[in-house]
Design a protein around this motif. Sequence first.
Motif, PDB file in Angstrom:
ATOM      1  N   TYR A  89      21.406 -24.732   5.472  1.00  7.95           N
ATOM      2  CA  TYR A  89      20.295 -25.648   5.204  1.00  7.95           C
ATOM      3  C   TYR A  89      19.020 -25.041   5.774  1.00  7.95           C
ATOM      4  N   ASP A  90      17.875 -25.520   5.305  1.00 14.28           N
ATOM      5  CA  ASP A  90      16.585 -25.032   5.800  1.00 14.28           C
ATOM      6  C   ASP A  90      16.310 -25.685   7.144  1.00 14.28           C
ATOM      7  N   CYS A  91      16.392 -24.901   8.215  1.00  9.86           N
ATOM      8  CA  CYS A  91      16.210 -25.482   9.549  1.00  9.86           C
ATOM      9  C   CYS A  91      14.791 -25.284  10.077  1.00  9.86           C
ATOM     10  N   GLU A  92      14.165 -24.193   9.715  1.00 16.97           N
ATOM     11  CA  GLU A  92      12.782 -23.935  10.106  1.00 16.97           C
ATOM     12  C   GLU A  92      12.086 -23.266   8.932  1.00 16.97           C
ATOM     13  N   MET A  93      10.839 -23.014   9.096  1.00 12.48           N
ATOM     14  CA  MET A  93      10.050 -22.401   8.024  1.00 12.48           C
ATOM     15  C   MET A  93      10.673 -21.063   7.626  1.00 12.48           C
ATOM     16  N   GLY A  94      11.265 -21.044   6.430  1.00 10.41           N
ATOM     17  CA  GLY A  94      11.827 -19.804   5.899  1.00 10.41           C
ATOM     18  C   GLY A  94      13.148 -19.380   6.513  1.00 10.41           C
ATOM     19  N   MET A  95      13.726 -20.179   7.369  1.00 10.89           N
ATOM     20  CA  MET A  95      14.996 -19.805   8.005  1.00 10.89           C
ATOM     21  C   MET A  95      16.114 -20.707   7.487  1.00 10.89           C
ATOM     22  N   HIS A  96      17.282 -20.133   7.427  1.00 12.54           N
ATOM     23  CA  HIS A  96      18.464 -20.886   7.015  1.00 12.54           C
ATOM     24  C   HIS A  96      19.458 -20.905   8.166  1.00 12.54           C
ATOM     25  N   CYS A  97      20.008 -22.084   8.433  1.00 15.97           N
ATOM     26  CA  CYS A  97      20.991 -22.237   9.500  1.00 15.97           C
ATOM     27  C   CYS A  97      22.303 -22.736   8.898  1.00 15.97           C
ATOM     28  N   SER A  98      23.380 -22.419   9.544  1.00 15.93           N
ATOM     29  CA  SER A  98      24.692 -22.868   9.086  1.00 15.93           C
ATOM     30  C   SER A  98      24.847 -24.364   9.344  1.00 15.93           C
ATOM     31  N   VAL A  99      25.431 -25.052   8.392  1.00 16.88           N
ATOM     32  CA  VAL A  99      25.685 -26.486   8.552  1.00 16.88           C
ATOM     33  C   VAL A  99      26.570 -26.724   9.771  1.00 16.88           C
ATOM     34  N   MET A 100      27.476 -25.808  10.025  1.00 16.62           N
ATOM     35  CA  MET A 100      28.399 -25.975  11.148  1.00 16.62           C
ATOM     36  C   MET A 100      27.698 -25.852  12.501  1.00 16.62           C
ATOM     37  N   PHE A 110      24.752 -27.351  13.045  1.00 16.96           N
ATOM     38  CA  PHE A 110      23.991 -28.584  13.240  1.00 16.96           C
ATOM     39  C   PHE A 110      24.685 -29.402  14.321  1.00 16.96           C
ATOM     40  N   PRO A 111      23.953 -29.866  15.358  1.00 18.62           N
ATOM     41  CA  PRO A 111      24.599 -30.494  16.522  1.00 18.62           C
ATOM     42  C   PRO A 111      25.571 -31.635  16.193  1.00 18.62           C
ATOM     43  N   ALA A 112      25.185 -32.530  15.303  1.00 15.56           N
ATOM     44  CA  ALA A 112      26.059 -33.667  14.997  1.00 15.56           C
ATOM     45  C   ALA A 112      27.332 -33.216  14.304  1.00 15.56           C
ATOM     46  N   ILE A 113      27.228 -32.233  13.422  1.00 11.40           N
ATOM     47  CA  ILE A 113      28.414 -31.732  12.712  1.00 11.40           C
ATOM     48  C   ILE A 113      29.252 -30.867  13.639  1.00 11.40           C
ATOM     49  N   LYS A 114      28.604 -30.127  14.501  1.00  9.04           N
ATOM     50  CA  LYS A 114      29.335 -29.319  15.485  1.00  9.04           C
ATOM     51  C   LYS A 114      30.148 -30.228  16.414  1.00  9.04           C
ATOM     52  N   TYR A 115      29.572 -31.352  16.791  1.00  5.80           N
ATOM     53  CA  TYR A 115      30.268 -32.319  17.642  1.00  5.80           C
ATOM     54  C   TYR A 115      31.503 -32.871  16.938  1.00  5.80           C
ATOM     55  N   LEU A 116      31.361 -33.164  15.644  1.00  6.31           N
ATOM     56  CA  LEU A 116      32.490 -33.709  14.883  1.00  6.31           C
ATOM     57  C   LEU A 116      33.616 -32.708  14.729  1.00  6.31           C
ATOM     58  N   GLY A 117      33.258 -31.482  14.402  1.00  6.16           N
ATOM     59  CA  GLY A 117      34.284 -30.499  14.114  1.00  6.16           C
ATOM     60  C   GLY A 117      34.968 -30.829  12.796  1.00  6.16           C
ATOM     61  N   LEU A 118      34.615 -30.144  11.743  1.00  4.39           N
ATOM     62  CA  LEU A 118      35.102 -30.502  10.423  1.00  4.39           C
ATOM     63  C   LEU A 118      36.432 -29.845  10.057  1.00  4.39           C
ATOM     64  N   ASN A 119      37.116 -29.315  11.031  1.00  7.12           N
ATOM     65  CA  ASN A 119      38.444 -28.779  10.736  1.00  7.12           C
ATOM     66  C   ASN A 119      39.463 -29.911  10.764  1.00  7.12           C
ATOM     67  N   SER A 120      40.624 -29.627  10.314  1.00  7.29           N
ATOM     68  CA  SER A 120      41.768 -30.554  10.339  1.00  7.29           C
ATOM     69  C   SER A 120      41.501 -31.870   9.610  1.00  7.29           C
ATOM     70  N   MET A 121      41.023 -31.767   8.378  1.00  6.88           N
ATOM     71  CA  MET A 121      40.765 -32.987   7.612  1.00  6.88           C
ATOM     72  C   MET A 121      42.069 -33.690   7.245  1.00  6.88           C
ATOM     73  N   TRP A 122      43.137 -32.930   7.063  1.00  8.05           N
ATOM     74  CA  TRP A 122      44.419 -33.568   6.731  1.00  8.05           C
ATOM     75  C   TRP A 122      44.955 -34.369   7.900  1.00  8.05           C
ATOM     76  N   SER A 123      44.671 -33.929   9.125  1.00  6.48           N
ATOM     77  CA  SER A 123      45.112 -34.718  10.282  1.00  6.48           C
ATOM     78  C   SER A 123      44.301 -36.012  10.385  1.00  6.48           C
ATOM     79  N   ASP A 124      43.052 -35.991   9.912  1.00  6.35           N
ATOM     80  CA  ASP A 124      42.252 -37.217   9.872  1.00  6.35           C
ATOM     81  C   ASP A 124      42.822 -38.200   8.849  1.00  6.35           C
ATOM     82  N   VAL A 125      43.236 -37.678   7.704  1.00  2.00           N
ATOM     83  CA  VAL A 125      43.865 -38.522   6.688  1.00  2.00           C
ATOM     84  C   VAL A 125      45.166 -39.106   7.238  1.00  2.00           C
TER      85      VAL A 125
END
Length: 179
Positions: free
Chosen positions: A127-138, A140-155
Amino acid sequence: MYRLSSYYFARTVGDLPMELVLPTVFVTVSYWMGGLKPSFVTFALTLSIVLYNVLVSQGLGLALGAILMDVKQGTTLASVTMLVFLLAGGYYIQHIPSFIAWLKYISFSHYCYKLLVGVQYSVNEVYDCEMGMHCSVMDFPAIKYLGLNSMWSDVAALAVMLVGYRVLAYVALRMGQPH
């Protein structure tokens, strides 16, 4: 007139259409208006997760109602429980004190939130995090806190809650029944 099990299962199945119609309409309208990922597969997954969440939360409501059997007490406990689950789930607060951090693991909203975010974003997205820079979604502090691995264990965790809450409601009704 009927056995408790017959009534309970008939009532549960009979309530499904009415419990699922309004969330389906809401998600159908708000998903496309909210500018979320314009993919039918992602929309279908989001709708499935929301409906799954509705069924789990309905099971919790049934369990609390069956245990307490008093409308005022049940409403109060359900309100407090939902507020705690929402706050501990990670959507509103990312930095939860360690002595209550365990609450997120019994919060169905935590697992639902993780699944909804996981459906919208992939590990490789930027995503566009600063002027002309791209940062990984992973990163992003809120998403990093969640940890998007193990979606099947969430199900799986939501499945345990779905069945567990309903069994708890049935047992509470069974124990409270006059013999």
